[in-house]
Design an enzyme around this catalytic site. Structure first.
Site, PDB file in Angstrom:
ATOM      1  N   GLU A 149       0.811  -1.204   0.000  1.00 43.10           N
ATOM      2  CA  GLU A 149       0.000   0.000   0.000  1.00 43.10           C
ATOM      3  C   GLU A 149       0.851   1.263   0.000  1.00 43.10           C
ATOM      4  O   GLU A 149       1.987   1.271   0.468  1.00 43.10           O
ATOM      5  CB  GLU A 149      -0.962  -0.012   1.183  1.00 43.10           C
ATOM      6  CG  GLU A 149      -0.322  -0.332   2.504  1.00 43.10           C
ATOM      7  CD  GLU A 149      -1.373  -0.605   3.573  1.00 43.10           C
ATOM      8  OE1 GLU A 149      -1.692   0.333   4.308  1.00 43.10           O
ATOM      9  OE2 GLU A 149      -1.862  -1.744   3.660  1.00 43.10           O
TER      10      GLU A 149
ATOM     11  N   CYS B 298      -0.159   2.513   8.729  1.00 43.51           N
ATOM     12  CA  CYS B 298       0.701   1.447   8.236  1.00 43.51           C
ATOM     13  C   CYS B 298       0.083   0.056   8.194  1.00 43.51           C
ATOM     14  O   CYS B 298      -0.228  -0.521   9.220  1.00 43.51           O
ATOM     15  CB  CYS B 298       1.840   1.350   9.255  1.00 43.51           C
ATOM     16  SG  CYS B 298       3.370   1.744   8.567  1.00 43.51           S
TER      17      CYS B 298
HETATM   18  N1  SAH Z   1       9.743   0.907   9.823  1.00 40.83           N
HETATM   19  C1  SAH Z   1       9.839   2.328   9.793  1.00 40.83           C
HETATM   20  C2  SAH Z   1       8.855   3.021   8.857  1.00 40.83           C
HETATM   21  C3  SAH Z   1       7.455   2.543   8.793  1.00 40.83           C
HETATM   22  S1  SAH Z   1       6.314   3.013  10.004  1.00 40.83           S
HETATM   23  C4  SAH Z   1       9.730   2.903  11.185  1.00 40.83           C
HETATM   24  O1  SAH Z   1       9.535   2.142  12.125  1.00 40.83           O
HETATM   25  O2  SAH Z   1       9.915   4.096  11.352  1.00 40.83           O
HETATM   26  C5  SAH Z   1       6.091   4.751   9.908  1.00 40.83           C
HETATM   27  C6  SAH Z   1       5.737   5.351  11.245  1.00 40.83           C
HETATM   28  O3  SAH Z   1       4.388   5.033  11.634  1.00 40.83           O
HETATM   29  C7  SAH Z   1       6.627   4.858  12.364  1.00 40.83           C
HETATM   30  O4  SAH Z   1       6.943   5.946  13.213  1.00 40.83           O
HETATM   31  C8  SAH Z   1       5.727   3.859  13.061  1.00 40.83           C
HETATM   32  O5  SAH Z   1       6.161   3.624  14.369  1.00 40.83           O
HETATM   33  C9  SAH Z   1       4.390   4.554  12.957  1.00 40.83           C
HETATM   34  N2  SAH Z   1       3.210   3.699  13.129  1.00 40.83           N
HETATM   35  C10 SAH Z   1       3.000   2.433  12.726  1.00 40.83           C
HETATM   36  N3  SAH Z   1       1.774   2.025  13.066  1.00 40.83           N
HETATM   37  C11 SAH Z   1       1.189   3.052  13.697  1.00 40.83           C
HETATM   38  C12 SAH Z   1      -0.083   3.246  14.281  1.00 40.83           C
HETATM   39  N4  SAH Z   1      -0.991   2.281  14.311  1.00 40.83           N
HETATM   40  N5  SAH Z   1      -0.331   4.459  14.849  1.00 40.83           N
HETATM   41  C13 SAH Z   1       0.579   5.446  14.840  1.00 40.83           C
HETATM   42  N6  SAH Z   1       1.790   5.325  14.296  1.00 40.83           N
HETATM   43  C14 SAH Z   1       2.094   4.130  13.742  1.00 40.83           C
END
Ligand code: SAH
Length: 365
Positions: free
Chosen positions: A91, A332
């Protein structure tokens, strides 16, 4: 079969040499693919037919297939589901800001990092994306909307530093003036904090912004949210971010998703202030986007504001990230997950405590 879309100009140069072609053909091919966005060799009219035939034999040009697009009624955010040639789905999201269009891309199918609030990682890592598959997410979105994309964030599914070589190739092609020509300054790569990867990226001296998913100011809390915290301490990962700043001159963004009662307390804000006080950077707060399978609850708006005010009063650069696409599985991995759906349960958690300015003494504890 080699994917021409995933190859840097240098790699295409070597490929042309192998085929006995002059070097300038590499630049022509590169610009057909990345500037003119052509994915059929037949349309590359200034390449000799004999070369096109030779290329057709052993190569292909990645092109994703759009499966669905969801459009937010709240803010026009568009969330795409694309399928890859092996049938996997990924996505990507288009967000429209005043300063331009920003695309959030995935870097892997699934993710192996296991962050407890994130939907992308529930079924683990399936595979890395190639540079071409990362680039094509942007190209397909530009084609579908007819609008230029000026900003790219590698914040979709996957851990970009766990797919380092393809990420680097992607960044180089993306910012190449003969390619997509998107300024590195408009590109952000977000990591959960793989220390050797951050240090390696610092050595590349790119002008991209590094975002660190911090999400806690104390190792024990961070471990509850992110398994990677058991490998690298907060101090180690922040030190790696300081090296990144020293080598590149680029300020690091600290991502902080607020989870009610877990990392949004005044105590945690005070710890965060002590951690970041002397570092060049910026904190992005966002209430966690609740994922049914995960059972966390987002901080209430008042708690988010209190947390922000607390940091601000104590000299930390902070913004509350505008939430976009909440009505369309914005977080995500949610869309892909829904595509393969299963359901879980939501657990409720407590409220945040109020916040006040710390004394100088407290800040130095
Ligand atoms: N793996 C990388 C990039 C992908 S996630 C990382 O960890 O940074 C992108 C951002 O969204 C990251 O800061 C992650 O912690 C956050 N994220 C993932 N799922 C989330 C959710 N359900 N609510 C808020 N932030 C989330």
């Amino acid at each position: 079969m080699r994917d021409l879309k995933s190859m840097s100009k240098e790699e295409l140069g070597r490929c042309m040499a192998e085929l006995g072609e002059p070097a300038f053909r590499a630049k022509q091919l590169f610009s057909w693919i990345h500037q003119k966005k052509v994915s059929d060799l037949e349309d590359m009219t200034n390449l000799p037919k004999s070369l096109r035939e030779k290329l057709k034999e052993g190569s292909r040009i990645t092109r994703l297939k759009q499966e669905t697009v969801q459009i937010s009624k709240l803010d026009g955010t568009r969330k795409y589901l694309f399928s890859l040639s092996d049938g996997n789905c990924i996505e990507s999201v288009l967000m429209r800001y005043r300063y331009g269009n920003s695309v959030c891309i995935s870097s892997q199918v699934g993710c192996g990092m296991g962050c407890r609030f994130c939907a992308s990682t529930i079924d683990g890592l399936e595979r890395n994306l190639s540079a071409g598959e990362m680039l094509d997410q942007i190209d397909r979105i530009q084609e579908e909307t007819g609008e230029r994309v000026s900003h790219v964030v590698v914040m979709g599914s996957g851990e970009p530093l766990d797919n380092y070589d393809n990420l680097l190739r992607f960044l180089q092609i993306l910012s190449d003036p003969d390619g997509s020509n998107i300024s590195q300054r408009n590109v952000t790569v977000s990591t959960c904090g793989i220390v050797p990867g951050i240090l390696r990226l610092a050595e590349e001296r790119l002008q991209i912004t590094l975002a660190l998913s911090l999400h806690a100011a104390e190792d024990e809390t961070r471990k509850k949210l992110m398994p990677i915290a058991a490998r690298y301490s907060i101090r180690e990962v922040l030190d790696a971010c300081s090296v990144y700043f020293e080598k590149t001159g680029r300020r690091v963004s600290y991502e902080y998703s607020l989870v009610s009662g877990v990392n949004d307390t005044e105590e945690e804000a005070r710890r965060l202030i002590r951690l970041l006080r002397n570092r060049k950077g910026h904190v992005n707060l966002i209430p966690v986007n609740p994922v049914v399978e995960r059972g966390w609850k987002e901080s209430a708006p008042a708690a988010v504001l209190r947390f922000k005010n607390c940091l601000e009063k104590n000299g930390i650069n902070v913004t509350i990230r505008r939430e976009m696409g909440r009505d369309i599985d914005g977080a995500c991995g949610q869309l892909r997950r829904r595509h393969r759906m299963q359901q879980g349960e939501i657990r409720r958690q407590g409220e945040a405590s109020p916040c006040r300015t710390m004394t100088a003494e407290e800040r130095n504890e």
